[in-house]
Design an enzyme around this catalytic site. Sequence first.
Site, PDB file in Angstrom:
ATOM      1  N   ASP A 229      -4.161  -4.055  -6.357  1.00  0.00           N
ATOM      2  CA  ASP A 229      -3.133  -5.000  -5.869  1.00  0.00           C
ATOM      3  C   ASP A 229      -1.768  -4.820  -6.509  1.00  0.00           C
ATOM      4  O   ASP A 229      -0.793  -5.345  -6.012  1.00  0.00           O
ATOM      5  CB  ASP A 229      -3.549  -6.445  -6.197  1.00  0.00           C
ATOM      6  CG  ASP A 229      -4.803  -6.850  -5.464  1.00  0.00           C
ATOM      7  OD1 ASP A 229      -5.156  -6.166  -4.506  1.00  0.00           O
ATOM      8  OD2 ASP A 229      -5.412  -7.863  -5.856  1.00  0.00           O
TER       9      ASP A 229
ATOM     10  N   GLY B  41      -4.445  -8.451  -1.024  1.00  0.00           N
ATOM     11  CA  GLY B  41      -3.391  -9.076  -1.832  1.00  0.00           C
ATOM     12  C   GLY B  41      -3.423 -10.579  -1.698  1.00  0.00           C
ATOM     13  O   GLY B  41      -2.790 -11.137  -0.811  1.00  0.00           O
TER      14      GLY B  41
ATOM     15  N   GLU C 132      -3.390 -10.560   2.751  1.00  0.00           N
ATOM     16  CA  GLU C 132      -4.526 -11.497   2.752  1.00  0.00           C
ATOM     17  C   GLU C 132      -4.112 -12.919   2.344  1.00  0.00           C
ATOM     18  O   GLU C 132      -4.582 -13.902   2.909  1.00  0.00           O
ATOM     19  CB  GLU C 132      -5.434 -10.953   1.653  1.00  0.00           C
ATOM     20  CG  GLU C 132      -6.849 -11.006   1.791  1.00  0.00           C
ATOM     21  CD  GLU C 132      -7.487 -10.421   0.519  1.00  0.00           C
ATOM     22  OE1 GLU C 132      -6.829  -9.753  -0.324  1.00  0.00           O
ATOM     23  OE2 GLU C 132      -8.674 -10.648   0.394  1.00  0.00           O
TER      24      GLU C 132
ATOM     25  N   HIS D 116     -12.364  -3.078   2.721  1.00  0.00           N
ATOM     26  CA  HIS D 116     -12.673  -2.306   1.522  1.00  0.00           C
ATOM     27  C   HIS D 116     -12.260  -0.846   1.582  1.00  0.00           C
ATOM     28  O   HIS D 116     -12.294  -0.157   0.556  1.00  0.00           O
ATOM     29  CB  HIS D 116     -14.157  -2.439   1.183  1.00  0.00           C
ATOM     30  CG  HIS D 116     -14.449  -3.732   0.505  1.00  0.00           C
ATOM     31  ND1 HIS D 116     -14.555  -4.919   1.208  1.00  0.00           N
ATOM     32  CD2 HIS D 116     -14.592  -4.036  -0.805  1.00  0.00           C
ATOM     33  CE1 HIS D 116     -14.770  -5.896   0.344  1.00  0.00           C
ATOM     34  NE2 HIS D 116     -14.796  -5.390  -0.875  1.00  0.00           N
TER      35      HIS D 116
ATOM     36  N   GLN E 190      -9.485   0.079   1.624  1.00  0.00           N
ATOM     37  CA  GLN E 190      -8.311   0.138   0.741  1.00  0.00           C
ATOM     38  C   GLN E 190      -8.666   0.403  -0.720  1.00  0.00           C
ATOM     39  O   GLN E 190      -7.834   0.802  -1.505  1.00  0.00           O
ATOM     40  CB  GLN E 190      -7.541  -1.187   0.806  1.00  0.00           C
ATOM     41  CG  GLN E 190      -6.949  -1.452   2.154  1.00  0.00           C
ATOM     42  CD  GLN E 190      -6.557  -2.914   2.321  1.00  0.00           C
ATOM     43  OE1 GLN E 190      -5.493  -3.320   1.932  1.00  0.00           O
ATOM     44  NE2 GLN E 190      -7.434  -3.714   2.905  1.00  0.00           N
TER      45      GLN E 190
ATOM     46  N   THR F 237      13.391  17.286  -3.475  1.00  0.00           N
ATOM     47  CA  THR F 237      12.861  18.652  -3.560  1.00  0.00           C
ATOM     48  C   THR F 237      11.500  18.606  -4.214  1.00  0.00           C
ATOM     49  O   THR F 237      11.287  17.838  -5.164  1.00  0.00           O
ATOM     50  CB  THR F 237      13.772  19.576  -4.395  1.00  0.00           C
ATOM     51  OG1 THR F 237      12.995  20.715  -4.784  1.00  0.00           O
ATOM     52  CG2 THR F 237      14.307  18.930  -5.653  1.00  0.00           C
TER      53      THR F 237
ATOM     54  N   ASN G  93      11.358  19.178  -8.116  1.00  0.00           N
ATOM     55  CA  ASN G  93      11.834  18.162  -9.060  1.00  0.00           C
ATOM     56  C   ASN G  93      12.690  18.782 -10.163  1.00  0.00           C
ATOM     57  O   ASN G  93      12.481  18.514 -11.349  1.00  0.00           O
ATOM     58  CB  ASN G  93      10.647  17.408  -9.682  1.00  0.00           C
ATOM     59  CG  ASN G  93      11.082  16.088 -10.289  1.00  0.00           C
ATOM     60  OD1 ASN G  93      12.140  15.573  -9.954  1.00  0.00           O
ATOM     61  ND2 ASN G  93      10.289  15.552 -11.187  1.00  0.00           N
TER      62      ASN G  93
ATOM     63  N   GLN H 139       4.516  26.315  -6.543  1.00  0.00           N
ATOM     64  CA  GLN H 139       5.967  26.474  -6.387  1.00  0.00           C
ATOM     65  C   GLN H 139       6.656  25.739  -7.532  1.00  0.00           C
ATOM     66  O   GLN H 139       5.995  25.260  -8.439  1.00  0.00           O
ATOM     67  CB  GLN H 139       6.392  25.936  -5.024  1.00  0.00           C
ATOM     68  CG  GLN H 139       5.877  26.829  -3.901  1.00  0.00           C
ATOM     69  CD  GLN H 139       6.414  26.444  -2.533  1.00  0.00           C
ATOM     70  OE1 GLN H 139       6.835  25.323  -2.307  1.00  0.00           O
ATOM     71  NE2 GLN H 139       6.387  27.380  -1.599  1.00  0.00           N
TER      72      GLN H 139
END
Length: 773
Positions: free
Chosen positions: A165, A208, A263, A297, A299, A537, A540, A582
Amino acid sequence: MAPTTAPPPLSGKKRRIGVMTSGGDAPGMNGAVRAVVRMTLHYGCEAFAIYEGYDGLVKGGDMIKQMGWEDVRGFLSEGGTLIGTARCMEFMERAGRLQAAKNMIVKGIDALVICGGDGSLTGADKFRAEWPGLLKELVENGDLTEEKVEPFKYLNIVGLVGSIDNDLSMTDATIGCYSSLARICEAVDSVDTTATSHQRAFVIEVMGRHCGWLALMAGVSTGADFIFIPEIPPPDNWEEDMCKIIKKHRDLGKRKTIVIVAEGAHDRNLKKITPQHVKTLLSEKAKLDTRITTLGHVQRGGTPCAYDRMLATLQGVEAVKAVLEATPETPSPVICMIENKIVRRPLLEAVAQTKEVATAIHAKDFDRAMLLRDAEFKEYWQAYQITTAADQPELMLPPEKRMRIGIIHVGAPAGGMNAATRAAVAYCLARGHTPIALHNGFPGLIRHHSDEPMGAVREISWLDAESWASKGGSEIGTNRGLPSEDLETVSLVFHKYNIQALFVVGGFEAFTAVSELRKGREHYKAFKIPMTILPATISNNVPGTEYSIGSDTCLNALIQYCDACRQSASASRRRVFVIETQGGESGYVATIAGLSIGALAVYTPEDGINLKMLDRDIDHLREVFVKDKGQNRAGKIILVNEKASKTYSVQIIADMIAEAGKGKFESRHGVPGHFQQGTTPSPMDRVRAVRFGVKSLQHLESFAGKSRDEIDDDPMSAVVIGIKGAKVLFSPMERVEKRETDWKLRRPKDEFWMSLKEIVDTLSGRPKLPPKE
Ligand code: ATP
C-alpha cells in the site's frame, strides 16, 4: 542513496540477528531477508530466520532457524515471502510476547529485523518497550535464570516497511509498492485496449484502505479520467463533476473511460464510494457502457520489480548496520527511502504518524491527512489533477503570461518520454500555453526549414497526447543529432514559430544540445528563452541527476532477461551467463541490475576489466559451485557493461570461464541489446515523467513576461531537473556543465551509485582484490 558495507560491528560480542516477515506479504520481502542474512554473516555475526512472522517467534523451536549463506540463494527474484508470514493473535497479548522473549533468549537472539506493515512494526516496538519487564518476569517465573538473561538486557529492533500500500509515513516507498503498482498498471493497460475498442467505461478497484497511493499512482501512470482516494474525498457535487469531466473527455474524442477507486474511497461525509455506485452513475448519467474490474489479490503477487529488489536489498543492508551501531539509548529505527536516499527514522514516530492519517480521515480532517503524507504524495496529486481534466478554467493564466512552449526529444528513446510529453501538453493546455511539438529532434527542425515546409513543427492537441501515458518509444520522434549541426537554422525556426520556452526530453545528447543552445545565446537571440531538460535515458548518465526516466524500464527489462537466462539453466544448473548491458561509459545499469538480480560479479567502464579480476572471479565461481549443493537450481549471472573493456567481450569472458570450468561448470554469453529499452514504460518511469514534466513546465512558466536579456542573465533559465539525494531540484546548466560533467566519458564526474558496487560484491561473496602495490 547508498548504505555502504564498510563499518565493522561495533561490539566484540558475536551478535545473533533474527529476521522475519510479518503482516501481508509484499514482493521484495525475500530480497530483504537475503540482504539481512548475508550482511549479518558478512559482519561475522549469526543470522536466524523466524518463520511465519510472530507466530514463529511465539512457537519457537524449529520455527527459528539458523541461516547460512547458501540458504538465501535465489531469494531476490522470488515474490511473496519464502520464510512465511502470518497474523498472530498470541503476539497481541503479553503472554504471547513473554513466550516470544523466552524463545529468543533460548536461541541467543538479541536483535530483530522485522519486515512488515505498520501493525507489525507497532508490535515490534511494543515488544522492545516491554522487553526489560518480560525478562524480569521470565526470571521471576523461574523460566530462565538471571545469568541466562543477563547478556540480553537490550533488545534491538529495526523495522523495514514491507507493504504494497505504501502507507507508512516518513518513507516515499515501501518494499513491494512499485511491484504492486506494476501489476495494477499491467491490468489497466490491458483493460484500456478493450475499453477503446468498445468505447467502454471501466471502473477499477485497487487496494488501499487508508492510503490512496496505489490508486493515485495508477491514475497518474495510466492517465485515468477520475480517481477516488481516501485522503482527498471529492467535493460534495462529485457525481456531477465526474460525469461532466468524463463527458468533456468524450466530446474531445476520447473513446474510453477509466475510473480508479481505492478500496477505502469515501465522500466528504465518509460515505463509502463503491465501484458499483460509480458504475451506476456512468451508465445512467453519462450513458456509457460500463464494467467493473476488481483487481484483488493479483496486486500482491508476482515477482518483485527491479526497484523493490534494490530497495529491499539496500534497506536490508542498512538494517544490519543499524543493529550493529545501536546503543541502549538509540530509539528503534525504521529504514526509509526519501527520493533516492536511504535514511533511518524513529520507528515509533513513523508508525504514530501513519496511524494519525487514519485518525484524521475519520475526523474528516482531510487537509491534515494530506499534510501527514509525504511531500511527494502531494506533488503527485497536484500533477494528476492538472494533467487530467481537460477543462479547468480556474487554472488559466492571464493572456500576457501564456507562452508558446516547444517540446523536443533528443537521443535514443527511453521509457517515459511520452508520458512526460503528455503531461507537458496537458499542463500547457490547462494554463493557456501553446504546446508545440518539434518533431524528430534537431535534425527534424533543420530539415524542416530546408525541405519540409509543413509538419515538423506542430501544435499538439489534448487528444493527440491523451493516450501517450503508457506508450513506449517517442511519439513526436527523437534523434541524436545536435543543434550545432546548424545553429543558424535552429534559431530561424525558433524565431519563425515564436518559441518562447523549450522543454527538452532526452539523455546526454539532450544535455549537450541545451548546452549548445545556452552558449549559442551569445549569437542568437532566439535562444534567450528558458530551457529545461528532463533527463530520459536508459543509461542514467545525465549530469545533474541521479535518476533519468527510462532507466527503471531498462532495469526491469534486464532483470527479466537475466531471470529467464537463470531459469533456463535449471536443468543443467552449473552454468554461468555472461550478459552484456548497455549504459555507454556509465556502469549504472550494470551495477543496479547486478544488485537487483544478485549478480556474481559486475564489470563496469569505471573499473575496467583486467586479468586479475577475471582470475579472481573464476576462482570465486569454482568455490560457489563447490558449495552449491543444489539448493537453488539456477544459473549464475555476471554482468558486463558494453564499454567495460575493449579486449574482454562477453564472448571472450564466457569462453574463459568455460575453459576454466571444464567438467565442473559451463558458460554462455548473452547480449540483450535493444531489448533493454523495454516495451511499455515502467510505472516508476511514467509517474516520475509526469511529476518532473509538470515541475519543468512550472519552471519554464516562471519566466513568462521576462525580457530576453533578463532571461539570458539568469543562470536558472537553462536547467536540468533531477533527483539529488533526498531532493528533487533544478540545477543550472552552466554550473553542471563546468563542475559536474565528464564530457569525454559522457557521464557525471561523481557517480552516486559507485558505492553500491561494493554491496553487490559483498552480497555475492565476491572476494576483494588485494590492494595495488
Ligand atoms: P499490512 O500492512 O499488510 O496489514 P501489518 O504489519 O500492518 O501489514 P497486521 O495484521 O496489522 O499487518 O500485523 C501483523 C502482526 O503484527 C499481527 O498479526 C500481530 O501479531 C502483530 N501486531 C500488530 N499490531 C500489534 C500490536 N498492537 N501489538 C502487538 N502485536 C501486534
